[in-house]
Scaffold this motif. Structure first.
Motif, PDB file in Angstrom:
ATOM      1  N   UNK A  10       0.832  -1.201   0.000  1.00 55.18           N
ATOM      2  CA  UNK A  10       0.000   0.000   0.000  1.00 55.18           C
ATOM      3  C   UNK A  10       0.870   1.257   0.000  1.00 55.18           C
ATOM      4  N   UNK A  11       1.940   1.252   0.780  1.00 56.27           N
ATOM      5  CA  UNK A  11       2.848   2.407   0.812  1.00 56.27           C
ATOM      6  C   UNK A  11       3.464   2.611  -0.571  1.00 56.27           C
ATOM      7  N   UNK A  12       3.910   1.522  -1.201  1.00 58.84           N
ATOM      8  CA  UNK A  12       4.469   1.625  -2.556  1.00 58.84           C
ATOM      9  C   UNK A  12       3.416   2.173  -3.514  1.00 58.84           C
ATOM     10  N   UNK A  13       2.191   1.724  -3.368  1.00 57.29           N
ATOM     11  CA  UNK A  13       1.083   2.213  -4.202  1.00 57.29           C
ATOM     12  C   UNK A  13       0.936   3.722  -4.050  1.00 57.29           C
ATOM     13  N   UNK A  14       0.933   4.194  -2.830  1.00 61.45           N
ATOM     14  CA  UNK A  14       0.736   5.619  -2.573  1.00 61.45           C
ATOM     15  C   UNK A  14       1.916   6.459  -3.049  1.00 61.45           C
ATOM     16  N   UNK A  15       3.141   5.981  -2.817  1.00 64.03           N
ATOM     17  CA  UNK A  15       4.338   6.733  -3.214  1.00 64.03           C
ATOM     18  C   UNK A  15       4.423   6.837  -4.735  1.00 64.03           C
ATOM     19  N   UNK A  16       4.340   5.688  -5.422  1.00 64.06           N
ATOM     20  CA  UNK A  16       4.453   5.722  -6.879  1.00 64.06           C
ATOM     21  C   UNK A  16       3.229   6.362  -7.524  1.00 64.06           C
ATOM     22  N   UNK A  63       7.140  -6.671  -5.327  1.00 65.67           N
ATOM     23  CA  UNK A  63       6.026  -7.451  -4.783  1.00 65.67           C
ATOM     24  C   UNK A  63       6.533  -8.816  -4.327  1.00 65.67           C
ATOM     25  N   UNK A  64       7.363  -9.452  -5.127  1.00 61.90           N
ATOM     26  CA  UNK A  64       7.918 -10.759  -4.753  1.00 61.90           C
ATOM     27  C   UNK A  64       8.790 -10.637  -3.505  1.00 61.90           C
ATOM     28  N   UNK A  65       9.598  -9.579  -3.443  1.00 62.16           N
ATOM     29  CA  UNK A  65      10.464  -9.385  -2.270  1.00 62.16           C
ATOM     30  C   UNK A  65       9.629  -9.164  -1.015  1.00 62.16           C
ATOM     31  N   UNK A  66       8.633  -8.308  -1.109  1.00 62.68           N
ATOM     32  CA  UNK A  66       7.800  -7.992   0.055  1.00 62.68           C
ATOM     33  C   UNK A  66       7.020  -9.214   0.532  1.00 62.68           C
ATOM     34  N   UNK A  76       8.644   0.242   7.907  1.00 63.22           N
ATOM     35  CA  UNK A  76       7.786   0.816   6.865  1.00 63.22           C
ATOM     36  C   UNK A  76       8.530   1.281   5.611  1.00 63.22           C
ATOM     37  N   UNK A  77       9.822   1.555   5.703  1.00 62.41           N
ATOM     38  CA  UNK A  77      10.574   1.970   4.518  1.00 62.41           C
ATOM     39  C   UNK A  77      11.057   0.795   3.671  1.00 62.41           C
ATOM     40  N   UNK A  78      10.769  -0.419   4.095  1.00 67.98           N
ATOM     41  CA  UNK A  78      11.197  -1.585   3.330  1.00 67.98           C
ATOM     42  C   UNK A  78      10.290  -1.877   2.141  1.00 67.98           C
ATOM     43  N   UNK A  79       9.430  -0.908   1.791  1.00 66.47           N
ATOM     44  CA  UNK A  79       8.622  -1.090   0.582  1.00 66.47           C
ATOM     45  C   UNK A  79       9.514  -1.035  -0.654  1.00 66.47           C
ATOM     46  N   UNK A  80      10.721  -0.466  -0.506  1.00 65.31           N
ATOM     47  CA  UNK A  80      11.725  -0.495  -1.570  1.00 65.31           C
ATOM     48  C   UNK A  80      13.066  -0.875  -0.981  1.00 65.31           C
ATOM     49  N   UNK A  81      13.960  -1.286  -1.862  1.00 60.66           N
ATOM     50  CA  UNK A  81      15.331  -1.546  -1.434  1.00 60.66           C
ATOM     51  C   UNK A  81      16.164  -0.297  -1.726  1.00 60.66           C
ATOM     52  N   UNK A  82      17.444  -0.355  -1.383  1.00 57.72           N
ATOM     53  CA  UNK A  82      18.326   0.805  -1.545  1.00 57.72           C
ATOM     54  C   UNK A  82      18.401   1.233  -3.014  1.00 57.72           C
TER      55      UNK A  82
END
Length: 151
Positions: A10-16, A63-66, A76-82
């Motif tokens: 959901x966080x990734x959805x909102x950010x992107x 999505x696969x990683x999460x 909460x910041x693990x919606x993406x990697x570095x």
């Protein structure tokens, strides 16, 4: 601050989605003076290239990683990697510089930003879809567990 794995989607959805909406808005605002079939085709090409080679793959990968995290609750910041945060920072910095410098003509902003923004927004929508799917799957698992518990 830890959240459920599905909340990371959901966080990734909102950010992107927010990024895509804002970039798409800039492109659309610049477009009225450049309305033509060629420009629409170029925007569609930009959309397709970014969707196929960048953001579509990013959605699948993250999505696969999460969903592969073993622990249910994650920072909460693990919606993406570095690497994804780096890509986001470079794209934002480059876009701000490009517009502020005046190097890119308005036609480029209209065509490129519309295609890029639509692709980013689509990635956000796809993350939202994955969030909904994860919620449905969690509900089905809960129901199956309750059915087994009742037997």
């Amino acid at each position: 601050m830890k959240v459920k794995r599905s909340t990371l989607l959901l966080i990734a959805c909102l950010v992107w989605g927010a990024a895509g909406f804002n970039i798409l808005r800039l492109g659309v605002l610049a477009y009225p003076a450049y309305l033509s079939a060629l420009n629409f085709a170029l925007s569609a090409l930009v959309f397709a290239v970014f969707q196929y080679f960048v953001f579509g793959r990013l959605v699948v990968k993250h999505t696969a990683r999460i969903t592969g995290y073993e622990e249910e609750r994650q920072f909460f910041l693990k919606f993406f990697d570095v690497k994804a945060f780096g890509i986001m920072a470079v794209m934002m910095s480059g876009g701000i510089w490009l517009r502020a410098s005046g190097i890119a003509p308005d036609r480029f902003i209209a065509v490129f930003y519309t295609g890029l923004g639509a692709s980013l927004l689509t990635a956000g929508i796809r993350f939202g879809y994955q969030f909904v799917r994860a919620g449905i799957a969690a509900g089905e698992e809960k129901t199956a567990f309750e059915d087994e518990k009742g037997d």
